[in-house]
Scaffold this active site. Sequence first.
Site, PDB file in Angstrom:
ATOM      1  N   ASN A 181       0.816  -1.220   0.000  1.00 53.72           N
ATOM      2  CA  ASN A 181       0.000   0.000   0.000  1.00 53.72           C
ATOM      3  C   ASN A 181       0.850   1.270   0.000  1.00 53.72           C
ATOM      4  OD1 ASN A 181       0.973   0.192   2.575  1.00 53.72           O
ATOM      5  ND2 ASN A 181      -0.952  -0.250   3.605  1.00 53.72           N
ATOM      6  N   LYS A 182       2.147   1.164  -0.236  1.00 60.16           N
ATOM      7  CA  LYS A 182       2.987   2.358  -0.226  1.00 60.16           C
ATOM      8  C   LYS A 182       3.006   3.005  -1.624  1.00 60.16           C
ATOM      9  CE  LYS A 182       3.742   1.907   4.104  1.00 60.16           C
ATOM     10  NZ  LYS A 182       4.772   1.259   4.876  1.00 60.16           N
ATOM     11  N   THR A 183       3.444   4.239  -1.687  1.00 55.71           N
ATOM     12  CA  THR A 183       3.371   5.022  -2.925  1.00 55.71           C
ATOM     13  C   THR A 183       4.063   4.311  -4.090  1.00 55.71           C
ATOM     14  OG1 THR A 183       3.226   7.043  -1.657  1.00 55.71           O
ATOM     15  CG2 THR A 183       3.953   7.266  -3.953  1.00 55.71           C
TER      16      THR A 183
END
Length: 378
Positions: free
Chosen positions: A193-195
């Site tokens: 879910n990180k950029t």
Amino acid sequence: MTPLRAAAPGPLPNIPVYRPDLSGNERRYVLECLDTTWISSLGGFIERFEGAVRAATGAEHATGLCNGTVALHLALHCLGVGPGDEVIVPTFTYIASVNTIAQCGATPVFADCREGDWLLDPADAAARITPRTKAILPVHLYGAACDMRALGALAKERGLGVVEDCAEAFGTTLDGRHVGTFGDVGTFSFFGNKTITTGEGGMVISRDGALAERMRIVRGQGQSPTRRYWHEVLGFNYRMTNIVAAIGLAQIERLDAILARKRALAARYEALLRGLPVAFQRPMDGVESSHWLVSVLLPPGADRDAVQKEMAARGVDTRPVFFCAHEMPMYAKGERFPVAEDIAARGLSLPSYPTLSDSDMDRVADALGAALRGQGLA
Ligand SMILES: *Cc1c(COP(=O)(O)O)cnc(C)c1O
């Protein structure tokens, strides 16, 4: 032939908080790993991904790792943090920032955060320095950047190491400089879910060549760079695989587009929620946020669980911000951190992924408005 009746509209699909966008070269690069059998922690994509992270951040050195937690542990370990040492860390953070200090045998010393940007308060950090303090661990939460001007000056004056936890801040700058380049080491996570995501993955960046070399050796079981199976220092297996790096390289090729869309999401949420009694995270002057998760503080007195339930009933997933680490049983000592506790109690993160459509954002805003009205708060 009987004309087909239009299907009754079913329930709209659920809007998750996050969803990776793997629509670029991800598939092609991963297949290249499989086709060439370079699936382990050797292979061209690792250096290419490390090079792309250097280019994106302006760091001199970058080393790929298997996740963002080991990135923190590796950084602290290689800065010599160990038993008897104290490391100052915000209590309002993801637990990995704290656990990795304890994993070194050192003591996490909690500090409060600031009201506007929700991040480590340099004045409170300064007040907690003791002769045992070895390092400060600022955490750039939700895409904002800590006050590295003040924290950098403090660390320099008191001779402390600085590890910046940039897991939530890929693409974030302060005074035009990427986060992670102010301290001794910057750490990244590439969790799903990180950029920038690789599923699981991490990286350390540094400007110090000797420190970077130490981290590279310790990452690979402490093996001597010149003699195979000869180990002169304690090491770990924290390596990144070529498959992971392949996904990361494809992700970072689209970094500008991802960041542009996230800026647009944040601006649109601000406009949509203008009439509601919620407060956004306000980064300090000079910060260009990467808006990892657009997060708001609900008004005092709101029942956050009920807001989340009401929004979920309308097909909108949300997540609470982190609980404070000083309230976890293994770290609880009865200390109080009023600002952090207030933010932790009221913060809510909204769906913030780059492919989120404008019409789905409208649904999020409507659901939040309805949930607050249901509690007589809007
Ligand atoms: C995601 C995250 C980490 C840990 O990263 P993993 O890759 O999940 O191990 C560390 N710190 C913060 C602030 C994070 O959000």
